[in-house]
Design a protein around this motif. Structure first.
Motif, short mmCIF file in Angstrom:
data_model
loop_
_atom_site.label_atom_id
_atom_site.label_comp_id
_atom_site.label_asym_id
_atom_site.label_seq_id
_atom_site.Cartn_x
_atom_site.Cartn_y
_atom_site.Cartn_z
N ARG A 200 93.82 22.10 45.36
CA ARG A 200 92.73 22.68 45.98
C ARG A 200 92.07 21.61 46.92
N GLY A 201 92.55 20.79 47.13
CA GLY A 201 92.03 19.72 48.06
C GLY A 201 90.85 18.90 47.48
N VAL A 202 90.20 18.23 48.35
CA VAL A 202 89.18 17.54 47.89
C VAL A 202 87.80 18.03 48.39
N ASN A 203 86.61 18.35 47.62
CA ASN A 203 85.46 19.01 47.76
C ASN A 203 84.23 17.90 47.42
N ALA A 204 83.22 18.24 48.63
CA ALA A 204 82.15 17.32 48.26
C ALA A 204 81.05 18.46 48.21
N GLY A 205 80.22 18.22 47.04
CA GLY A 205 79.13 19.15 46.96
C GLY A 205 77.81 18.44 46.50
N THR A 206 76.64 19.32 46.73
CA THR A 206 75.36 18.89 46.44
C THR A 206 74.54 20.13 46.42
N GLY A 207 73.15 20.07 46.14
CA GLY A 207 72.32 21.17 45.97
C GLY A 207 71.09 20.48 45.46
N LEU A 208 70.10 21.55 45.37
CA LEU A 208 68.75 21.26 44.63
C LEU A 208 68.45 22.34 43.48
N ILE A 209 67.95 21.59 42.51
CA ILE A 209 67.94 22.59 41.16
C ILE A 209 66.71 22.23 40.52
N PHE A 210 65.93 23.07 39.98
CA PHE A 210 64.72 23.05 39.24
C PHE A 210 65.03 23.64 38.07
N GLN A 211 64.70 22.86 36.92
CA GLN A 211 64.62 23.39 35.57
C GLN A 211 63.43 23.06 34.73
N ARG A 212 62.90 24.01 34.04
CA ARG A 212 61.88 23.79 33.11
C ARG A 212 62.01 24.19 31.69
N THR A 213 61.57 23.21 30.84
CA THR A 213 61.93 23.53 29.57
C THR A 213 60.53 23.45 28.86
N THR A 214 60.00 24.36 27.93
CA THR A 214 58.82 24.28 26.96
C THR A 214 59.49 24.42 25.64
N LEU A 215 58.97 23.28 24.69
CA LEU A 215 59.68 23.27 23.57
C LEU A 215 58.27 22.89 22.63
N GLY A 216 58.09 23.85 21.49
CA GLY A 216 57.25 23.52 20.56
C GLY A 216 57.82 23.53 19.40
N TYR A 217 57.44 22.67 18.26
CA TYR A 217 57.95 22.51 16.98
C TYR A 217 57.09 21.82 15.95
N THR A 218 56.79 22.65 14.99
CA THR A 218 55.90 22.35 14.01
C THR A 218 56.58 21.81 12.76
N MET A 252 56.45 19.66 23.96
CA MET A 252 56.89 19.07 25.16
C MET A 252 56.89 20.22 26.46
N ASP A 253 56.64 19.71 27.71
CA ASP A 253 56.82 20.54 28.82
C ASP A 253 57.57 19.64 29.78
N VAL A 254 58.83 19.97 30.20
CA VAL A 254 60.00 19.41 30.67
C VAL A 254 60.12 19.95 32.16
N ASN A 255 59.77 19.21 33.25
CA ASN A 255 60.08 19.78 34.62
C ASN A 255 61.09 18.87 35.14
N THR A 256 62.07 19.26 35.83
CA THR A 256 62.89 18.34 36.44
C THR A 256 63.52 19.00 37.78
N PHE A 257 63.70 18.09 38.60
CA PHE A 257 64.27 18.46 39.90
C PHE A 257 65.58 17.49 39.81
N ILE A 258 66.72 18.37 40.30
CA ILE A 258 68.13 17.62 40.24
C ILE A 258 68.83 17.65 41.54
N ILE A 259 69.28 16.67 42.05
CA ILE A 259 70.08 16.73 43.25
C ILE A 259 71.36 15.99 42.78
#
Length: 366
Positions: A200-218, A252-259
């Protein structure tokens, strides 16, 4: 105990062998009662308070490695439903699937099972631990070949994910995910005997992704109780106990931006089997804000005539961002039945300790 439950237990206990400089402070007020019992109640309350302080005396009020470990795991889990192994499609691709990201303790991929098993011992020895877990249960991605109307060999995509885990007691876990992707074919592939062998050849990829995770544990601690005996006085002889059922709450309130920055190549064998290899780096920004709290009333038997409950409370936590540069090695094993694909993507990360993501992708490529 399965891996997910073990990491949640780490979350609840991760600070229990921390650095004394960050030890937790316990705020307390004893229960109130008629004066001729107050002294005995105060003594019993002090015994309970000391027992709880002894149990949590080494809690690290700001476990930076753990907080960053969960931020890293968010980064690792953000690339589910990947289409990296099926570049060069003619019109469009649609994929769905889960992805699990893990920041592993230790320094090697080769002792993962032992290191997870020994998390408790590692905490005792090192105080803080770089470990984390994140699950993106459902992600969908739609990709479009823009060669006919925008740019030859350019593939654009949009992705969305949401997951709400309710199966584990005392746990609230929710993730939200959205992003844009782009891939460009650097080298054109080759096709032998209509798919008997296809590179399939050679491919270069990128992007911009936002992910939020909320976690509560007792995490429920053991009941602490102290007995009281009052001989004589205006209220007569009294026997009773004061007690508290403390519970530690982690949020926990985790907010990440991934490139993601990736280069991939893949090959199809015997019309069905599909293999992919790639190198890249995930550039991540954001923050994980973690709080640790306990607020518990101290009550007593009716015979003690308590007019106002006492309380014990702690508050701690901190914020850390994910590791910014995350070099990675990617591999996929997949099967293609006409337009239908089944794919297993695995990614290994090497900075800040070992990291891993793995998932299953289902979809169609046309």
């Amino acid at each position: 105990m399965n891996v997910c439950e073990r990491f949640l237990l780490v979350l609840a206990l991760a600070c229990f062998a921390g650095v004394q400089a960050f030890a937790l402070k316990v705020d307390s007020t004893p229960p109130e009662s008629p004066q001729d019992k107050q002294g005995k109640i105060g003594e019993a309350f002090t015994a309970i308070e000391n027992a709880i302080k002894d149990e949590i005396k080494d809690i690290d009020a700001n476990p930076e490695k753990l907080i960053q470990g969960f931020a890293d795991a968010s980064t690792f889990s953000a690339l589910g439903a990947t289409q990296r192994a099926y570049g060069e499609y003619k019109l469009w691709a649609f994929t769905v699937g889960p992805m699990v990201g893990i920041r592993l303790p230790g320094s090697s991929f080769f002792n993962v099972a032992d290191e997870i098993q020994d998390i408790g011992n590692t905490l005792e020895e090192d105080g803080d631990i770089r470990a984390g877990l994140n699950i993106q249960g459902i992600t969908g991605q739609f990709g479009l070949n823009t060669s006919k109307f925008l740019l030859d060999k350019l593939y654009l995509g949009v992705r969305f994910g949401y997951f709400n885990l309710t199966a584990i007691e005392n746990l609230d876990f929710e993730t939200f995910h959205i992003g844009l992707t782009g891939n460009y074919q650097l080298l054109k592939g080759i096709n032998v005997v209509s798919g008997l062998f296809r590179w399939r050849g050679v491919n270069a990829g990128t992007g911009l992704i936002f992910q939020r995770t909320t976690l509560g544990y007792t995490y429920q601690l053991e009941r602490q109780q102290a007995d009281i005996a009052v001989d004589g006085g205006s209220y007569g002889s009294i026997n009773g106990s004061i007690y508290v059922d403390p519970a530690i709450n982690f949020d926990m309130d985790v907010n990440t931006f991934i490139i993601p920055l990736e280069v991939n190549t893949s090959a199809q064998l015997l019309w069905i089997l599909n293999l992919n290899l790639g190198l890249g780096v995930d550039v991540a920004f954001g923050e994980n804000t973690t709080t640790l709290s306990m607020s518990s009333d101290v009550n007593g038997d009716e015979a003690l005539g308590i007019t106002k409950p006492g309380y014990l409370s702690i508050n701690a936590g901190g914020s850390m961002g994910p590791t910014v540069f995350n070099p990675k090695l990617m591999a996929n094993l997949g099967f293609k039945f006409g337009p239908v694909i089944i794919d297993v993507p695995v990614t290994c990360y090497f900075v800040g300790g070992p990291g891993l993501s793995a998932g299953v992708t289902l979809g169609a490529v046309w």
